[in-house]
Scaffold this active site. Structure first.
Site: not given
Ligand code: AMP
Length: 210
Positions: A169, A14, A158, A90, A125
């Protein structure tokens, strides 16, 4: 000013869709709660100092902390602008806070991607610690492996992209964020797009849906 909420798991793409659309359309503004928080952490502001531990362990920061940042951005956004709100709300409490701000929500678009696909995406990533450019070992590799194309710094994973944190998450997403889907569906504002397709196609479908 009006708001389009982007719903979707971490790694659904997104953020990529929103930044792409904002770069191509002058009246669209991409606001990412994660970027606002990372900026505050990097600057070492009181909010950043408070947020850091939550973020590194994949938990949500306190509602009031992120809500204040979003309020400030909403207050300074005027004129014929559609804000692509990425990462906020959220949970249902944050959706209520947004409603109390009085900012008109035009739609909430769910970027739909199965968990298995998310795990593969996030595992690849890489991020530049210096200029914050984002890469992916398969989908968007840098020209030289492990090195940022833009500034030459060594790329890193990260902390919140580590596999164990990704599992946490996703659990937070399913438990706390997913109820927003029926919340916005009940208001007649929900749209869904297929987030497994090429970023360009997903962005076009998003623009048509919002
Ligand atoms: P993101 O880049 O959107 O995945 O956000 C990275 C991290 O920032 C999340 O794992 C949370 O710790 C925190 N965060 C971002 N947005 C919110 C929010 N709306 N409420 C609480 N925590 C958030």
């Amino acid at each position: 000013m009006n708001i389009v909420i982007l719903l979707g798991a971490p790694g659904s793409g997104k953020g990529t869709i929103a930044s792409r659309l904002a770069a191509e359309n002058a009246n669209l503004r991409h606001v990412s709660s994660g970027d606002l928080l990372r900026g505050a952490v990097a600057k070492g502001t009181p909010a950043g100092v408070e947020a850091k531990g939550y973020m590194e362990s994949g938990r949500l920061v306190p509602d009031a902390l992120i809500a204040q940042m979003i309020k400030d951005v909403v207050a300074e956004t005027v004129g014929d602008v559609t804000m692509l709100l990425d990462g906020f709300p959220r949970n249902l409490a944050q959706a209520k806070i947004l409603e109390e701000m009085g900012a008109p929500v035009r739609s909430a678009v769910l970027v739909d991607v199965p968990d298995e696909v998310i795990h593969g995406r996030i595992a690849g990533r890489r991020t530049c610690p210096k200029c914050k450019a984002g890469y992916h070992v398969v989908a968007l590799p840098p020209k030289v492996e492990g090195i940022c194309d833009k500034c030459g710094a060594e790329l890193v994973i990260r902390k919140d992209d580590r596999p164990e944190t990704v599992t946490d998450r996703l659990a937070v997403y399913h438990g706390e964020t997913e109820p927003l889907i029926s919340h916005y569906e009940g208001k007649g504002l929900l749209r869904r797009i297929d987030g497994t397709q090429e970023p360009e196609k997903a962005a076009a479908e998003f623009l048509a849906a919002m």
